[in-house]
Design a protein around this motif. Sequence first.
Motif, PDB file in Angstrom:
ATOM      1  N   GLN A 104      -5.620   4.229  -4.472  1.00  0.00           N
ATOM      2  CA  GLN A 104      -5.057   2.880  -4.611  1.00  0.00           C
ATOM      3  C   GLN A 104      -6.148   1.815  -4.489  1.00  0.00           C
ATOM      4  O   GLN A 104      -7.267   2.092  -4.073  1.00  0.00           O
ATOM      5  CB  GLN A 104      -3.980   2.667  -3.541  1.00  0.00           C
TER       6      GLN A 104
ATOM      7  N   PRO B 239      -6.834  -1.557   0.435  1.00  0.00           N
ATOM      8  CA  PRO B 239      -5.830  -2.364   1.142  1.00  0.00           C
ATOM      9  C   PRO B 239      -6.353  -3.735   1.601  1.00  0.00           C
ATOM     10  O   PRO B 239      -5.590  -4.705   1.629  1.00  0.00           O
ATOM     11  CB  PRO B 239      -5.464  -1.491   2.350  1.00  0.00           C
TER      12      PRO B 239
ATOM     13  N   THR C 257       0.862  -1.173   0.000  1.00  0.00           N
ATOM     14  CA  THR C 257       0.000   0.000   0.000  1.00  0.00           C
ATOM     15  C   THR C 257       0.907   1.236   0.000  1.00  0.00           C
ATOM     16  O   THR C 257       2.106   1.134   0.259  1.00  0.00           O
ATOM     17  CB  THR C 257      -0.919  -0.024   1.236  1.00  0.00           C
TER      18      THR C 257
ATOM     19  N   THR D 157       2.324  -3.355   4.250  1.00  0.00           N
ATOM     20  CA  THR D 157       1.186  -2.457   4.448  1.00  0.00           C
ATOM     21  C   THR D 157       1.333  -1.719   5.772  1.00  0.00           C
ATOM     22  O   THR D 157       2.189  -2.046   6.593  1.00  0.00           O
ATOM     23  CB  THR D 157      -0.143  -3.252   4.364  1.00  0.00           C
TER      24      THR D 157
END
Length: 198
Positions: free
Chosen positions: A156, A159, A8, A128
């Motif tokens: 993005q 996650p 991430t 992450t």
Amino acid sequence: MRIGITGTIASGKTTFSKMLRQRGMPVFNADQYAAICLYGSHPCAKVIASEFGDVCMPNGDIDHKKLAAAVFHDERKRKRLNAIVHPYVIAGMEHFFSSQNGRLLFAEVPLLFEAGIEDHFDCIVLITCDKDTAIMRMMHDRGYSKEEALARYASQIDPQIQKQKADIVIENNGTTDDLNHAVNNLMKQLRAKERHHA
């Protein structure tokens, strides 16, 4: 064994890769290779220039800023750019893998899931961190405003989806020492997998 490293935003992928290199591990960097693809001498740059028009500098290299401006607010153009660049990056990665003689081969690919190239790897490691940590790091390390950092975070892949797709998840909310410890644990895990794999 081919191991993909992704993560991430602001999770510490690059620091993680650096720690692997310090342990003598071969690590391909997809972003660095994508930057090479923008040099005028690279066949990829010629395709980009013909597709996006006035994005070249006088020496024939692609102007990063002009290219970013051309695709930033246009999802279709951004996807088109990725469709042009990704095959060259994948070819570069395959060449890197075939030129190495180590047992564990790594590639740092920030957009691994977006590019849909999971099947190029035997194992995918996701780095992450929680949202607050990511926002703080972007503001502190990259000089983003809170609004910019939140926008980047929101752009993005979710996650949680990334966690479901990865084989190994490393939460990097702590210090560099914590991350170093996580690298040691990962190496143990991978060597055990490798023995199983062999």
